[in-house]
Design an enzyme around this catalytic site. Structure first.
Site, PDB file in Angstrom:
ATOM      1  N   CYS A  44       1.559   0.142   3.522  1.00 20.67           N
ATOM      2  CA  CYS A  44       1.336  -1.044   3.054  1.00 20.67           C
ATOM      3  C   CYS A  44       2.587  -1.341   1.949  1.00 20.67           C
ATOM      4  CB  CYS A  44       0.073  -1.231   2.107  1.00 20.67           C
ATOM      5  SG  CYS A  44      -1.412  -0.470   3.145  1.00 20.67           S
ATOM      6  N   ALA A 111      -8.596   9.568  13.439  1.00 19.81           N
ATOM      7  CA  ALA A 111      -7.927   8.758  12.604  1.00 19.81           C
ATOM      8  C   ALA A 111      -6.491   8.434  13.228  1.00 19.81           C
ATOM      9  CB  ALA A 111      -8.053   9.204  11.128  1.00 19.81           C
ATOM     10  N   VAL A 329      -5.834  -9.598   0.662  1.00 21.68           N
ATOM     11  CA  VAL A 329      -4.759 -10.345  -0.206  1.00 21.68           C
ATOM     12  C   VAL A 329      -3.268  -9.984   0.106  1.00 21.68           C
ATOM     13  CG1 VAL A 329      -6.415 -10.610  -2.255  1.00 21.68           C
ATOM     14  CG2 VAL A 329      -4.985  -8.560  -2.037  1.00 21.68           C
TER      15      VAL A 329
END
Ligand SMILES: Cc1cc2nc3c(=O)[nH]c(=O)nc-3n(C[C@H](O)[C@H](O)[C@H](O)COP(=O)(O)OP(=O)(O)OC[C@H]3O[C@@H](n4cnc5c(N)ncnc54)[C@H](O)[C@@H]3O)c2cc1C
Lengths: 448, 138
Positions: A44, A111, A329
């Site tokens: 991110c 994962a 967001v």
């Protein structure tokens, strides 16, 4: 109790699962396997290294080797899991030197995340199409910028495409974003809200072309231009941001079933249809809290929460993952955009009848000099009057409002209850009437 | 004291590669965990420490610390007999985050083999280099 827990993938979901497993079981052998060189870093944060806000890619490493050492987690990096055998309960690995190993497990956590998706566009095998998923991807893009790229075409106006576009403009490039759908951020926002974000981005110099499909990559070996919507676009840098696809090959080959979203099917304990095998993060699906249908929202915030649940269960504890609202967001230049629950469009697709309320307000008292605009859109189910979604665009203070509305939706709050919310006020901090409350009042009036 | 990428490394201590520090105080040795270690664990909520009189051995666990999201063994930097345990840390484990080298000390040990074991530890200069390495390869 599990004696050996193997986690495939050592990023957001995997590291969280291994840490949670260690908290439950202080002695089990816990092995994390990743094909990447670096484990435990934040994808991110990549756009913000490219943009220059964060000084180095190294700073994105959230879990350095010391962390794994302190928790006695065995990390095998640059090692790929090539097969899972659910009958024998083993995984087979190959390291970068090519040597293979078969490791038995008591519990297995998949994962494996997701990869950048490239649609079958003509010329896609040509060189020079970059994407942004890994540290190396980030380094390549930054390298291209440092090598003097002056212009970029970004294909896809989702979160990753736009965050990357903003970063490149901040580095002085001329950026064009091409989007197939008629609006930007189509997964996240309704068209009316997306329009506000688009206007802001255009004001900042981003060229945004919606309703244009990328048809072909042009150039000899290396891409020098693309055709999109019949138009030829040249640039120094081409970035594909068409979305991501769950990495499910290992699971499929091992006979572990996928769900209707084509991600790995799981139950509320994040366990797959195969006993003692869990799946979490971008490769796994779980239920949407409103539609009760499987969804695969592929967000870091979901990956860590699912990871914690699976890690506990894999170590013999008991924990449930109740579902997702896909709260998200982002900040694009001076505008923050957020969503939780269903958009109006998503509600329509799910055949849920809704009433919406949209309020424009300010982030501080109207008369306060640095007040910034903020717009709140509430999506309310007609019959139950429950809030099922919200979107907010504003100059600041978006995230915690999104979180508050996410709590409200999780607690199945009705719009009538929200209209009576007890909120705080001070001129330099917010308006007297909280915009979320006013939006609720607007919905109530429409429901009369 | 120097800071390596924001992590404190005080002078006058010896350090282990298992994130422990010791301070030699006459006949005794005070032991704790480093600033680097506490920052990896974040908010520590529980410290499980031995009782006075217990034996600890170099490179072996003598207790655990647990934070909101992680748990780690406390690995002894030297062998010896525990003389004193920091009871304040047991009731206020956040001292390990706030003040790892001072009020967050963990145990005081009467060492049994210090002369032999000390060379296994890093002095200040070595510890600074080691921390720099940790930060680089992170
Ligand atoms: C540019 C960008 C910005 C983002 N911004 C946000 C944001 O602001 N907020 C948010 O919530 N989310 C954001 N995300 C999404 C978030 O990063 C992902 O949801 C998250 O990384 C998912 O974690 P994961 O552990 O499930 O998968 P991943 O992070 O994809 O990790 C999976 C790992 O498994 C490895 N692997 C796969 N197969 C194998 C195999 N066979 N053997 C060994 N290893 C294997 C992969 O190489 C990878 O290292 C962003 C993503 C990107 C790319």
């Amino acid at each position: 109790m599990a004696k050996r827990i193997i986690v495939i993938g050592a990023n957001a979901a995997g590291v969280e699962a291994a840490s949670a497993a260690r908290k439950k079981d202080r002695t089990a052998e816990i092995i994390l396997i990743t094909q990447e060189k670096t484990a435990g870093y934040s994808r991110c944060g990549l756009p913000f290294v490219i943009g220059g806000q964060i000084s180095s890619f190294n700073d994105l490493i959230v879990y350095p080797p010391a962390y794994f050492q302190m928790l006695k987690l065995t990390l095998k990096n640059e090692t790929k899991v090539t097969a899972i055998n659910t009958k024998e309960k083993t995984v087979t690995t190959a390291d970068k030197a090519g040597s293979t190993e078969t490791l038995p497990y008591d519990s297995l956590v998949i994962a494996t995340g997701a990869d950048a998706f490239m649609p079958p566009i003509k010329g896609r095998e040509k060189q020079g199409i970059l994407s942004l998923r890994s540290l190396e991807d980030g380094e390549k893009i930054l390298q291209a910028v440092q090598n003097g790229a002056k212009s970029a075409v970004i294909m896809g106006a989702g979160l990753i495409g736009l965050e990357t576009g903003v970063a490149l403009i901040e580095r002085g490039l001329k950026v064009t974003v091409v989007e197939m759908l008629p609006q930007i951020l189509p997964q996240m926002l309704d068209a009316d809200m997306a329009k506000l974000v688009q206007e802001h981005l255009q004001e900042k110099g981003m060229c945004i072309l919606t309703s244009k499909t990328v048809e072909e990559f042009l150039g000899n070996d290396k891409v020098t231009a693309i055709m999109a919507g019949g138009e030829r676009m040249e640039a120094d840098l081409f970035i594909s941001a068409f979305g991501v696809r769950a990495n499910t090959k290992l699971a499929v080959d091992a006979g572990i079933p996928l769900g209707e979203t084509r991600a790995i099917k799981t139950n509320a304990r994040m366990e797959t249809d195969v006993k003692d095998v869990y799946a979490i993060g971008d490769c796994a699906e779980s239920l949407n809290l409103i539609t009760h249908k499987p969804t695969c929202a592929q967000l870091g915030t979901i990956a860590v929460r699912q990871g914690k649940v699976a890690g506990k269960n894999a170590a013999g504890d008991y924990s449930l993952f109740t579902g997702v609202l896909a709260s998200a967001v982002t900040r694009l230049f001076d505008v923050e955009a957020g969503v939780t629950g269903l958009t109006e469009a998503a509600a329509a697709r799910a055949k849920i009848e809704v009433v919406t309320g949209v309020i424009s307000s300010k982030t501080k008292a109207d008369y306060y000099p640095t007040a910034k605009p903020i717009k709140v859109k509430l999506v309310v189910e007609k019959e139950s009057q429950r809030i099922v979604g919200a979107q907010i665009i504003g100059g600041e203070e978006v995230t915690q409002r999104i979180n508050a509305l996410s709590f409200a939706i999780q607690k199945e709050m009705t719009v009538r209850e929200l209209a009576k919310a007890d909120t705080a006020y001070a001129p330099p901090l917010c308006e007297t009437w909280e915009p979320m409350v006013l939006a609720a009042e607007m919905v109530l009036m429409k429901l009369r | 004291m120097v800071k390596v990428d924001g992590y404190e490394v005080p002078e006058g201590l010896y350090y282990s590669k298992e994130f422990a520090w010791i301070k030699i105080e006459g006949e005794k040795v005070r032991m704790g965990i480093t600033d680097y270690a506490q920052k990896q664990l974040r908010e520590i909520v529980y410290a499980e420490l031995p009782e006075a009189g217990a034996e600890v051995k170099q490179n072996e666990p003598y207790g655990t610390v647990e934070s909101v999201k992680a748990v780690s063994d406390l690995v002894a930097a030297v062998s010896g007999t525990v003389e004193e345990v920091n009871s304040e840390v047991q009731s206020r484990p956040e001292l390990l985050n706030e003040d790892p080298f001072d009020r967050g000390w963990l145990i005081i040990v009467k060492p049994s083999n210090l002369q032999v074991e000390l060379p296994n530890l890093m002095d200040f200069n070595q510890a600074v280099e080691w921390h720099k390495n940790q930060v680089q390869t992170k």
